[in-house]
Structures are given as structure tokens and as C-alpha cells.
Design an enzyme around this catalytic site. Structure first.
Site, PDB file in Angstrom:
ATOM      1  N   HIS A 177       0.744  -1.222   0.091  1.00 47.06           N
ATOM      2  CA  HIS A 177       0.100  -0.117  -0.005  1.00 47.06           C
ATOM      3  C   HIS A 177       0.899   1.149  -0.119  1.00 47.06           C
ATOM      4  O   HIS A 177       1.859   1.262   0.714  1.00 47.06           O
ATOM      5  CB  HIS A 177      -0.520  -0.085   1.190  1.00 47.06           C
ATOM      6  CG  HIS A 177      -2.026   1.014   1.048  1.00 47.06           C
ATOM      7  ND1 HIS A 177      -1.762   2.343   1.305  1.00 47.06           N
ATOM      8  CD2 HIS A 177      -3.260   0.750   0.624  1.00 47.06           C
ATOM      9  CE1 HIS A 177      -3.133   2.898   1.161  1.00 47.06           C
ATOM     10  NE2 HIS A 177      -4.112   1.860   0.736  1.00 47.06           N
ATOM     11  N   ASP A 233      -8.168  -5.348   0.343  1.00 44.19           N
ATOM     12  CA  ASP A 233      -8.350  -6.064  -0.617  1.00 44.19           C
ATOM     13  C   ASP A 233      -7.945  -7.571  -0.505  1.00 44.19           C
ATOM     14  O   ASP A 233      -8.776  -8.367  -1.283  1.00 44.19           O
ATOM     15  CB  ASP A 233      -7.986  -5.617  -2.164  1.00 44.19           C
ATOM     16  CG  ASP A 233      -8.494  -4.155  -2.484  1.00 44.19           C
ATOM     17  OD1 ASP A 233      -9.776  -3.944  -2.256  1.00 44.19           O
ATOM     18  OD2 ASP A 233      -7.665  -3.316  -2.901  1.00 44.19           O
TER      19      ASP A 233
END
Ligand code: ACO
Length: 439
Positions: free
Chosen positions: A316, A373
Site C-alpha cells: 500500500h 482487498d
């Protein structure tokens, strides 16, 4: 629409920058969580120099009072409330109120807000004909962004971004209609008739009804499904200046109408490096499972720089720690699969993959952890949501965040059109070559 008054960032220090003979004093401003920034807004005017920061890795585009996130410590708070507290205590609509207005609603404020949204769940009957024009295998994100953009053709009475009443009604319309528009894209893909929304149901139960009910027989909504969906929408609701939110702000900065801005946000979210990662992640888990479940092989592929493969759902831009949303989702995933007594091979692969990757120096050194996710796709599968709809669910969840940022930007006294600069690296001025002389 007014939002909670936020404290403005204060100047806490001064930095000195020297360029050639010029020494410039730059204000250091600090937010409420002690994050600091150099205010370089006068840099070019005073020195002729701009900053260069591709991907905006180090650039604050705005001050904002909506979401605080600390990627190093894995903290996420909406309007000051930890995501874990919000996920435990409220539903998606109450959370949307919080994001939009900055404070928790009273019982009567919440009732009015819910009612305001409920009145707008149907889409115009003529809008349904749009769906006939799309190929049956059209990606639902393409349909979503097109139909949301088209709302501006049906609701020309609420396009003025500077009229608070028009903005409020557009917000209600978007929150109410997005699940309907989304579910119709799925119904279209499987050739089933569109269901009318049920305003007696809560937000997520109504969405399940729109997706899975048919006129041919009763459809019983499983409250655990509605609850899991509620949780998923909440954890996706805002994440400060991410790609799609920045897109909504950028498009909105030109005073484009709200429907156009949200349509642009949906398009930005679609990409596999952003919201599309949940679809890409489940496809990857499936590929690994079909290939015999050898997770080491895929971890090695992800580490190999000559191979374009990346572990989807890992890494991320901001989190350099476990994504707190992934933790919430993983727990919910455990609970739902246990309740359904489902033995999903993809959940097993995901858990093994996480275990191997988190021990591997490549991932440890780069601080690559599972992101939101990584497990969301496994829950969506358990709920019967088809893979192509995963990113659509993300869009429904992210909508209140986009709206809150759009409103915050419009209410800001320092709002200006977004217009980054560049450093030109193309050819310098050259002579025109007539076509017959070109080789
Ligand atoms: N698998 C393998 N290596 C990775 C991964 C991954 N998933 N993510 C990052 N890396 C490596 C990069 O190759 C790079 O290595 P290097 O330093 O040796 O060159 C290093 O980690 C840093 O990665 P960047 O790409 O520079 O990080 P950036 O902040 O630009 O990208 C991103 C973040 C796009 C999320 C990236 O981690 C990625 O592609 N992840 C997979 C896709 C994904 O899950 N996206 C969802 C993000 S969450 C969301 O949008 C809701």
C-alpha cells in the site's frame, strides 16, 4: 450543506530553503495529529522553481478534517473515530452522515437523513433503456460510471455545485441510486428482470434484494449477509486523498456537477492498482488454487523483478504496517465462513500466502502487508457476489467518502481549480520539416 467546523492547520515553524543566492523562508504548518508540511505555495512566485513529486508521494494537496490515517502505525479514523469503533457501532448510513457532516447524528437527524435517501432509490424508468444499449458482457464498472454520469441528464435541477439545496438532493440521489444502478448492471449480465428497490429494508438488505430477488418467488435476506456487507462498505468508505478521491476533488475543482465528479471517481477506482485490486486479487487466488496451491512459487514470482507479477492485495502506498481494514475483514471472513460452514479453498490459499509473505525478507524489508482487498473478495464470494461486481461494491462503499471530500472542497475558502505544473523534457524549438523531406 454545512460540515463540522474544523481547525485550520497552524504555522508552527519556518524552514529555510536556499536556491543559488536566494534564501526563502517556508512556513511549516502542522495539523491536529502533528503531521507537518512545508507550505510551498509561494515557491515559484519567489524563486521560479517548482517542486517535482511524481505520483504525489510526498505532496499534500489539501488540508482535510475527514479522515486521519497513519500508515506506519496502521491507524484509520473517520472524523476522529477509530474504524474499529465505527465498524462495531453503526450502520453504513449513520457512518455516511458522520463523514458528510462531521458529527454523529442525533436520532432525529439520522431519521431525516435515512428518509431523505430512501425517497430516491428508484431510477428514472427511461434510464433503464440505457442498459439495453450495453453489451451483455459489459464490465459493471463501465456501466456504473456511464449511468452515474448520465444522472446529470435526468436531474438538471440539481447540478449547481454552489447551491446547498441542490447539492443535498444530489447527495441523496447518489447514495440512494448507486446500489440500484449497480444491481441492474448485474441483472443485465445474467438476463434477469430488474427488481424495484424496497424502501422498507435497510441499505444493505435492499441491495441484496436488488441483486438476488426475482419476481418469480420470495427471496429471504440473510441478516448475516446484510451485516457482513455493511461492514465491508464501512471499511471502504474513506481513505483520505487516494487516487479516486483525488480525482473527485480534481474534477470538482472545475465546478463540474457532482454526478460528473462521482462518475470520474468511479473510473479512477476501476484500475487494478486501486479498487480493481479486489477483483485482481481473487483472480490471483483462484489461479494459485487451480495451480495446486503452491504459494511459494507465486511469492517467488512476485519477488522476481524480471517478472511483472505482483501479489495482488499486498502493499500500500501509505500503510507500511498491517492495514487495519484488512484485520477487520479477515475476522468477518472467519465468522461468515464458519457460519456458512464453507471451506473456501481461496481463503486457505490467502491465509497461506499471507503467512509465507509476512515471513519473507523481501516483503518484510519493503513493509508489504495485506491490504483491504486481500480478504474482501473471499467474503464477497461467500455472499454470492460475482467477481466482476467486487469493485462495484467498493464504489458503493467509497461513495460517502467522495461526497464528503467534494463538499469539504467546495466549502473551503481557499478552493482553487486543481492545476499541477510540470517540468518539460521534450524537444526544444525546432525547424518544421516539409513532408517530402522527412525520412
Ligand atoms: N508484490 C510484490 N512486490 C511489491 C508489491 C506486491 N504487491 N507491492 C510493492 N512491491 C515492491 C515493488 O516492486 C517495489 O520494490 P523495489 O523497491 O524493489 O522496486 C517496492 O515494493 C515498493 O513498491 P511501489 O510500487 O514503489 O509502491 P507504491 O506505493 O508505488 O505502490 C501499490 C503501492 C500500487 C498498492 C503496490 O503495492 C501494488 O501494486 N500492490 C498490488 C496491487 C494492490 O493490491 N492494490 C490495492 C491497493 S489498496 C487500494 O487501492 C484500495
Amino acid at each position: 450543506m454545512s460540515t463540522a467546523t474544523s481547525r485550520t492547520a497552524e504555522q508552527t515553524d519556518t524552514a529555510k530553503l536556499s536556491i543559488g543566492d536566494t534564501v526563502l523562508e517556508l512556513p511549516v504548518i502542522t495539523g491536529t495529529e502533528n503531521e507537518s508540511a512545508l507550505d510551498i505555495s509561494k515557491l515559484r512566485a519567489k524563486t521560479g522553481v517548482i517542486t517535482l513529486d511524481e505520483g504525489f508521494v510526498n505532496t499534500g494537496s489539501t488540508t482535510s478534517a475527514i479522515t486521519f490515517l497513519n500508515g506506519e502505525e496502521g491507524i484509520l479514523r473517520y472524523r476522529g473515530y477509530p474504524i474499529e469503533t465505527i465498524a462495531q457501532n453503526c450502520d453504513f448510513i449513520e457512518m455516511s452522515y458522520l463523514l458528510l457532516y462531521g458529527e454523529l447524528p442525533t436520532a432525529s437527524e439520522l431519521r431525516t437523513f435515512r428518509e431523505g435517501i430512501r425517497q430516491h432509490t428508484m431510477i428514472h424508468e427511461e434510464m433503464k433503456s440505457f442498459y439495453n444499449g450495453f453489451p451483455r458482457d459489459a464490465h459493471p464498472m463501465a456501466i456504473l460510471s456511464s449511468v452515474v454520469g448520465a444522472l446529470s441528464t435526468f436531474y438538471q435541477d440539481s447540478l449547481d455545485p454552489n447551491d446547498p439545496e441542490q447539492v443535498t438532493i444530489s447527495i441523496y440521489r447518489l447514495l440512494a441510486k448507486l446500489p440500484t444502478i449497480a444491481a441492474y448492471s448485474y441483472k443485465k449480465s445474467i438476463g434477469q428482470p430488474f427488481m424495484y428497490p424496497r424502501n422498507d429494508l435497510d441499505y444493505t438488505s435492499n441491495f441484496l434484494h436488488l441483486m438476488f430477488a426475482t419476481p418469480a418467488g420470495p427471496y429471504e435476506i440473510d441478516p448475516d449477509f446484510a451485516e457482513a456487507l455493511n461492514l465491508l462498505l464501512i471499511v471502504h468508505a474513506d481513505h483520505e486523498q487516494n487516487c479516486s478521491t483525488s480525482t473527485v476533488r480534481m474534477v470538482g475543482s472545475s465546478d463540474a456537477n457532482l454526478f460528473a465528479c462521482i462518475s470520474a471517481g468511479i473510473s479512477a477506482l476501476w484500475g487494478p492498482l486501486h479498487g480493481g485490486a479486489n477483483e485482481a486479487c481473487v483472480n490471483m487466488l483462484q489461479q494459485i488454487a487451480d495451480d495446486g496451491g503452491d504459494v511459494d512459487k507465486y511469492v517467488n514470482m512476485a519477488k522476481d523483478k524480471t517478472n511483472g507479477f505482483r501479489l495482488m492485495g499486498f502493499g500500500h502506498r501509505v500503510y507500511k504496517n498491517y492495514d487495519p481494514r484488512a484485520l477487520i475483514i479477515k475476522k468477518a471472513c472467519d465468522k461468515l465462513l464458519a457460519k456458512l460452514q464453507l471451506d473456501d479453498p481461496l481463503f486457505e490459499v490467502a491465509q497461506k500466502l499471507e503467512e509465507v509473505a509476512l515471513r519473507d525478507p523481501y516483503f518484510v524489508e519493503r513493509k508489504l502487508y495485506p491490504n483491504v482487498d486481500f480478504y474482501s473478495g473471499v467474503i464477497y464470494r461467500a455472499l454470492g457476489i460475482p467477481v466482476q461486481m467486487f469493485t462495484v461494491l467498493f464504489a458503493i462503499g467509497r461513495l460517502p467518502g467522495w461526497l464528503a471530500h467534494w463538499v469539504e472542497m467546495h466549502n473551503s475558502p481557499s478552493k482553487r481549480i486543481g492545476r499541477p505544473r510540470q517540468i518539460y523534457v521534450g524537444p526544444t524549438e525546432r525547424e518544421w520539416t516539409p513532408i517530402e523531406s522527412r525520412s
